[in-house]
Scaffold this motif. Sequence first.
Motif, PDB file in Angstrom:
ATOM      1  N   VAL A  22      24.677  -9.074  10.206  1.00 30.98           N
ATOM      2  CA  VAL A  22      24.641  -9.634  11.477  1.00 30.98           C
ATOM      3  C   VAL A  22      23.160  -9.666  12.082  1.00 30.98           C
ATOM      4  O   VAL A  22      22.261  -8.974  11.481  1.00 30.98           O
ATOM      5  CB  VAL A  22      25.397  -9.026  12.709  1.00 30.98           C
ATOM      6  CG1 VAL A  22      26.759  -9.014  12.391  1.00 30.98           C
ATOM      7  CG2 VAL A  22      24.959  -7.449  12.755  1.00 30.98           C
ATOM      8  N   GLN A  23      22.669 -10.600  12.806  1.00 30.80           N
ATOM      9  CA  GLN A  23      21.434 -10.689  13.409  1.00 30.80           C
ATOM     10  C   GLN A  23      21.110  -9.405  14.382  1.00 30.80           C
ATOM     11  O   GLN A  23      22.411  -8.896  14.904  1.00 30.80           O
ATOM     12  CB  GLN A  23      21.208 -11.847  14.324  1.00 30.80           C
ATOM     13  CG  GLN A  23      20.170 -12.945  14.042  1.00 30.80           C
ATOM     14  CD  GLN A  23      20.462 -14.042  14.915  1.00 30.80           C
ATOM     15  OE1 GLN A  23      21.632 -14.621  14.888  1.00 30.80           O
ATOM     16  NE2 GLN A  23      19.412 -14.382  15.814  1.00 30.80           N
ATOM     17  N   GLN A  58      24.020  -6.759  21.741  1.00 25.66           N
ATOM     18  CA  GLN A  58      25.181  -6.421  20.809  1.00 25.66           C
ATOM     19  C   GLN A  58      25.046  -4.693  20.588  1.00 25.66           C
ATOM     20  O   GLN A  58      25.907  -3.990  20.589  1.00 25.66           O
ATOM     21  CB  GLN A  58      25.272  -7.123  19.839  1.00 25.66           C
ATOM     22  CG  GLN A  58      25.796  -8.410  20.271  1.00 25.66           C
ATOM     23  CD  GLN A  58      25.710  -9.651  19.197  1.00 25.66           C
ATOM     24  OE1 GLN A  58      25.394  -9.106  18.168  1.00 25.66           O
ATOM     25  NE2 GLN A  58      26.392 -10.639  19.420  1.00 25.66           N
ATOM     26  N   GLU A  93      29.977 -12.940  28.480  1.00 26.34           N
ATOM     27  CA  GLU A  93      30.315 -14.302  28.580  1.00 26.34           C
ATOM     28  C   GLU A  93      30.808 -15.088  27.275  1.00 26.34           C
ATOM     29  O   GLU A  93      30.364 -14.654  26.049  1.00 26.34           O
ATOM     30  CB  GLU A  93      29.248 -15.220  29.028  1.00 26.34           C
ATOM     31  CG  GLU A  93      29.048 -15.064  30.613  1.00 26.34           C
ATOM     32  CD  GLU A  93      27.819 -16.004  31.119  1.00 26.34           C
ATOM     33  OE1 GLU A  93      27.292 -15.653  32.157  1.00 26.34           O
ATOM     34  OE2 GLU A  93      27.211 -16.690  30.267  1.00 26.34           O
ATOM     35  N   GLY A 148      31.165 -16.541  23.756  1.00 26.00           N
ATOM     36  CA  GLY A 148      30.250 -16.953  22.863  1.00 26.00           C
ATOM     37  C   GLY A 148      29.206 -15.988  22.587  1.00 26.00           C
ATOM     38  O   GLY A 148      28.261 -16.252  21.771  1.00 26.00           O
ATOM     39  N   LEU A 149      29.081 -15.064  23.298  1.00 24.41           N
ATOM     40  CA  LEU A 149      27.887 -13.972  23.108  1.00 24.41           C
ATOM     41  C   LEU A 149      28.120 -13.096  21.953  1.00 24.41           C
ATOM     42  O   LEU A 149      27.215 -12.282  21.909  1.00 24.41           O
ATOM     43  CB  LEU A 149      27.583 -13.376  24.594  1.00 24.41           C
ATOM     44  CG  LEU A 149      26.378 -13.704  25.290  1.00 24.41           C
ATOM     45  CD1 LEU A 149      26.450 -15.373  25.450  1.00 24.41           C
ATOM     46  CD2 LEU A 149      26.169 -13.184  26.712  1.00 24.41           C
ATOM     47  N   LYS A 172      31.451 -10.931  21.343  1.00 24.87           N
ATOM     48  CA  LYS A 172      32.282  -9.877  21.401  1.00 24.87           C
ATOM     49  C   LYS A 172      33.057  -9.495  20.256  1.00 24.87           C
ATOM     50  O   LYS A 172      33.380  -8.480  20.061  1.00 24.87           O
ATOM     51  CB  LYS A 172      33.296 -10.084  22.502  1.00 24.87           C
ATOM     52  CG  LYS A 172      32.932 -10.433  24.020  1.00 24.87           C
ATOM     53  CD  LYS A 172      33.712 -10.903  24.954  1.00 24.87           C
ATOM     54  CE  LYS A 172      34.382 -12.043  24.642  1.00 24.87           C
ATOM     55  NZ  LYS A 172      33.311 -13.333  24.922  1.00 24.87           N
ATOM     56  N   ILE A 216      31.684  -9.715  17.242  1.00 26.16           N
ATOM     57  CA  ILE A 216      30.598  -8.766  16.520  1.00 26.16           C
ATOM     58  C   ILE A 216      30.612  -7.501  17.089  1.00 26.16           C
ATOM     59  O   ILE A 216      30.479  -6.567  16.383  1.00 26.16           O
ATOM     60  CB  ILE A 216      29.426  -9.763  16.530  1.00 26.16           C
ATOM     61  CG1 ILE A 216      29.513 -11.266  16.015  1.00 26.16           C
ATOM     62  CG2 ILE A 216      28.015  -8.852  15.773  1.00 26.16           C
ATOM     63  CD1 ILE A 216      29.920 -11.208  14.589  1.00 26.16           C
ATOM     64  N   GLU A 224      35.685 -12.842   9.381  1.00 23.94           N
ATOM     65  CA  GLU A 224      34.556 -12.177  10.434  1.00 23.94           C
ATOM     66  C   GLU A 224      34.389 -10.586   9.638  1.00 23.94           C
ATOM     67  O   GLU A 224      33.277 -10.277   9.375  1.00 23.94           O
ATOM     68  CB  GLU A 224      34.409 -12.334  11.485  1.00 23.94           C
ATOM     69  CG  GLU A 224      34.315 -13.809  12.166  1.00 23.94           C
ATOM     70  CD  GLU A 224      32.798 -13.899  12.112  1.00 23.94           C
ATOM     71  OE1 GLU A 224      32.263 -14.388  11.233  1.00 23.94           O
ATOM     72  OE2 GLU A 224      32.083 -13.994  13.366  1.00 23.94           O
ATOM     73  N   ARG A 238      31.021 -10.162   7.349  1.00 21.68           N
ATOM     74  CA  ARG A 238      30.151  -9.431   7.959  1.00 21.68           C
ATOM     75  C   ARG A 238      30.192  -7.892   7.907  1.00 21.68           C
ATOM     76  O   ARG A 238      29.189  -7.052   8.090  1.00 21.68           O
ATOM     77  CB  ARG A 238      30.129  -9.688   9.594  1.00 21.68           C
ATOM     78  CG  ARG A 238      29.921 -11.380   9.712  1.00 21.68           C
ATOM     79  CD  ARG A 238      29.497 -11.549  11.353  1.00 21.68           C
ATOM     80  NE  ARG A 238      29.299 -13.198  11.587  1.00 21.68           N
ATOM     81  CZ  ARG A 238      28.207 -13.522  11.412  1.00 21.68           C
ATOM     82  NH1 ARG A 238      27.229 -13.113  10.730  1.00 21.68           N
ATOM     83  NH2 ARG A 238      28.190 -14.902  11.461  1.00 21.68           N
ATOM     84  N   GLY A 270      38.028 -18.825  21.396  1.00 21.54           N
ATOM     85  CA  GLY A 270      37.804 -17.954  20.462  1.00 21.54           C
ATOM     86  C   GLY A 270      37.241 -18.453  18.985  1.00 21.54           C
ATOM     87  O   GLY A 270      36.311 -18.131  18.236  1.00 21.54           O
ATOM     88  N   ASN A 305      34.796 -20.458  16.228  1.00 21.60           N
ATOM     89  CA  ASN A 305      33.510 -20.718  16.083  1.00 21.60           C
ATOM     90  C   ASN A 305      33.004 -22.448  15.587  1.00 21.60           C
ATOM     91  O   ASN A 305      33.486 -22.907  14.705  1.00 21.60           O
ATOM     92  CB  ASN A 305      32.949 -20.072  15.056  1.00 21.60           C
ATOM     93  CG  ASN A 305      33.024 -18.702  15.552  1.00 21.60           C
ATOM     94  OD1 ASN A 305      32.721 -18.334  16.780  1.00 21.60           O
ATOM     95  ND2 ASN A 305      33.221 -17.796  14.643  1.00 21.60           N
ATOM     96  N   ARG A 342      33.110 -23.116  22.908  1.00 19.73           N
ATOM     97  CA  ARG A 342      33.363 -23.351  21.366  1.00 19.73           C
ATOM     98  C   ARG A 342      31.871 -23.758  20.854  1.00 19.73           C
ATOM     99  O   ARG A 342      31.606 -23.616  19.624  1.00 19.73           O
ATOM    100  CB  ARG A 342      34.368 -24.455  21.231  1.00 19.73           C
ATOM    101  CG  ARG A 342      35.628 -24.169  21.550  1.00 19.73           C
ATOM    102  CD  ARG A 342      36.131 -22.811  21.202  1.00 19.73           C
ATOM    103  NE  ARG A 342      36.100 -21.886  22.497  1.00 19.73           N
ATOM    104  CZ  ARG A 342      35.659 -20.581  22.276  1.00 19.73           C
ATOM    105  NH1 ARG A 342      35.378 -19.923  21.264  1.00 19.73           N
ATOM    106  NH2 ARG A 342      35.478 -19.938  23.504  1.00 19.73           N
ATOM    107  N   ILE A 354      26.415 -18.267  20.299  1.00 18.88           N
ATOM    108  CA  ILE A 354      25.273 -17.870  19.492  1.00 18.88           C
ATOM    109  C   ILE A 354      25.300 -18.728  18.201  1.00 18.88           C
ATOM    110  O   ILE A 354      26.440 -18.960  17.607  1.00 18.88           O
ATOM    111  CB  ILE A 354      25.583 -16.361  19.232  1.00 18.88           C
ATOM    112  CG1 ILE A 354      25.095 -15.702  20.529  1.00 18.88           C
ATOM    113  CG2 ILE A 354      24.685 -15.844  17.906  1.00 18.88           C
ATOM    114  CD1 ILE A 354      25.321 -14.116  20.331  1.00 18.88           C
TER     115      ILE A 354
END
Length: 965
Positions: free
Chosen positions: A152-153, A158, A178, A180-181, A183, A185, A218, A222, A567, A569, A594, A598
């Motif tokens: 992950v970045q 996070q 919020e 798409g931030l 969660k 990950i 994921e 990841r 949810g 991506n 959607r 990120i």
Amino acid sequence: MSTIFIAGQRWISNPEPDLGLGIILEAQNRRVVIAFPAAEEERTYAAAAAPLSRVLFQVGDDIDVPGQGRLVVKEQQENSGCIVYFAEDENGDIHPVPEQILSANIKLSNAKERLLAGQVEHHRRFELRAATLEQQNTCKAASTLGLLGPRVQLLPHQLYIAAEVASRAAPRVLLADEVGLGKTIEAGLIIHQLLLLERAKRVLILLPDSLVHQWLVEMLRRFNLKFSIFNEARCRQVDQYEDDPSSIFFDEEESKEKEENPFEDAQLVICPLSWISGHERRQGQLMEAGWDMLVVDEAHHLHWQEDGSSSAEYQLVERLSAEIPSVLLLTATPENAGIDGHFARLRLLDPARYPSLDAFRAEQSQYEGISELIQGLLDHPSESLADSNFTAKLSELLEPAQLAALATKPDATLIEKVVRDLLDRFGTGRMLFRNTRASVGGFPQRVLHEHPLDAPAEYQAALALVDEESALHPELLLGDTWIKLDPRVAWVERFLLQHPDEKVLLICSTMNTARDLELQLRVRRGIASAVFVEELSLIERDRAAAYFADPEDGAQVLICSEIGSEGRNFQFAQHLVLFDLPLNPDLLEQRIGRLDRIGQLGDVNLHVPYYQDSGQEKLLSWYRDALAIFSQPCTVGNALMLEFGGELLAALGGKQNTSAFDDLISRASVKAEELALSLRNGRNRLLELNSCNPARAAELITSLESEQRSDSLAEYVGILSDQFGLVHEDHSDNAVILRPGDHMITEAFPHLPEDGITGTFDRDRALSREDMAYFSWEHPLISGGMDLIMSSDFGSTTVCTIAVKGLKAGTLLLEAFFSPSLQAPPWLQLHRYLPAQSFRLVIDHQQRNLTANVAHKKLNQLAQGIKKTVMPALLREVRSSLTSMIPHVESLAETATKEWVSTALAQYQSDRSAERQRLQALMSRNPHISPAELESFDAETLLGKDALGNMQLNMSALRLAIVSQ
Ligand SMILES: Nc1ncnc2c1ncn2[C@@H]1O[C@H](COP(=O)(O)OP(=O)(O)OP(=O)(O)O)[C@@H](O)[C@H]1O
């Protein structure tokens, strides 16, 4: 001598010491055959490359003889290449013991015994062991254990949440960033840490159907975590129970026998919530299977009412969360169904802390005041503390001693501590984390494109018969030919044909609309499209999403019913068509999320085709002018709906004139600003402070960057591959290919696929190249290889020669590595209190401590191997020196142990007492912390103290270097 092996001699296998003491059966024609009676195995090797070490016991050693027990060697004689020992029993009688009759059960368990018995390995293996020891100690001591490995970045908000949550013994939190931030990950980072810290072994994730495969992928891609999906088909593979008593095949006895708990079949499990919440028997099995951690995504679907009624999903999660110690609930829209729903989810996490909805409402009203105090302390502490009003308010919240300390010396550290206390005790609590785009920053622009259209006459005609909500959906009013009549369809066609290179996501509220639209575009207009609706199986949905994601031959447009709003991506697309607008503002936020998430690299273009002068236009204006949702995320939508929802509905039905509607919008927009300001100053500010501490996050990132040590890792992987016989090829800069080799020393290597693996040591590269693994010190292949070495005697002893000008020939140098052994569960993370390296010593045969003068790397460079044929004689010669050198290094290590223990204990106790004070302060003011938590904290402290007090330094590797001419 053509061979060094002679029938009857006893040797031991280097790679497989567990085979026990072997006996040479045959040694001729450059071949050696050896039997291992303890394991009932036989091996044949080419004599020149046999991975065997001669076992020779010396005077004073214990030997084991079947029928006679342990004897002590007093003398040894050689007879035709084999040894006869003369050994004393406990009565003092001497017995001749030909080596052939020695017990085959031998375990040379530590480096000392192995070196003295002459069981030595090539010096490169010793170097690998020493490097492994070093790396393992560094990794264990790192405060970021579990954060390094995920692909992950390194995003501050996070990492902060993940580290903070995983530092708790049994975390129970609501992750409410919020849309798409990240969660998912954050949850993955927390799970990964808890697994590595061994705080959790069994993890259960409950998901909406549409997210099952996305999570599965994921977690693997990841985090290298292999979850298994459990549904009815999977359960039936294990549990053959026939549960239909009406069936003619039903036999209760036989069925019971076949009953097995399928959930015990895997440690990491994903379950579709819709399936399990409707299946009573499986729920029973799920409860019985026992879990350490529960994760529920899109938790706003868990419905609960104040009168005690709740949905089947809520009831299941309530039962599970009462039993499972760690619980993560995820939702981007915690107040989706109003404050009740939000309260209901917090109540799942800690029913004692959230006993009643009224108390929760009252608490919310305090947030603004608390936030003002915190703001005053952070922004202008001296001024604030000089204000008697300010200090009077503060005195109601702080201990007198804390207030006095602030008044005397309000330095940055103290203020930070006080702010943290205030947040913990009176703020939004330790359970709720919510980052916003505003606090994280760097998000794309939302750009609204309005597409006004003329309503068809058929729509106007149908309007008189329907309510306001139905009027928003012309497709339901225009009859079977709606697709031909509805001008939005023609607009969509035109838009897609005019932008053939753009990926477009279209969301509408119902499945039938989505299906009709897709058919029209694909079959009648030849546009590459896919549909994503609830009637498709999970696999079909994923196939549709993958077809849309394919940049080369994929679909141009994906048409989703509302199930596509959550949810998933789709940030590779930059155009979202809102074919209709939902009345629930959180749903609209989810739809926009959607694309606005990120990884979005361009603007988020929001297209709204609508009928002019209709309810649709008014709803558009509501969202655009009152909620401003098309330019930024809106968090006050539900509150506005509560206040103005009735008026809005009336307006949508055309029951208001234009100026009344304009007035509604302007009142709502003023209210929206007021609410947003109050949230910004109150709850949101508190949440923001609780959800990310930028200084701490920056520290974590710096540590992670320095712990990455890509160059050392690449070098380490090279040596590991050489020594284990893996094929190791350079792929490109910073990337390698590893494959099983023909001469591997173990049957299989952990996590090495049969067809090999390509991996990069570079995080950025791994993020852009999905086809490559991300090799970090935490990658299972590398950590598995390290465990393979450290859980065996691999490379623990070696003898080499070195040529050094300043040292006399014949000088002996003994290099010893010790590793700390702590009898404590890993989640206590006691290794953080120990130095990040192993303990190393070098002495010479005059017992001089030369550790500082002789570097490990230097010895590696100088080391020369010794021929096997001369090794036994050489070891005999140096044995008496060795027997006095080894106890000497052991006594030096013992002294060091005492120093390590006392430093570690001092630091541990100081940390724990600071943490205890914080807990006590929290307890004294509000029920965030229960007395049980303090008790378990004390018990944990005691456990840690005992373990550190009993820490030992175990000798893990020994190298004897003999200075040659
Ligand atoms: N640290 C990261 N490194 C790389 N990609 C990330 C990172 N964080 C998030 N992403 C990507 O950003 C997207 C959004 O993340 P994620 O799905 O975790 O968000 P979310 O908050 O769960 O979204 P939603 O609210 O829609 O459920 C995903 O594609 C995810 O892979």
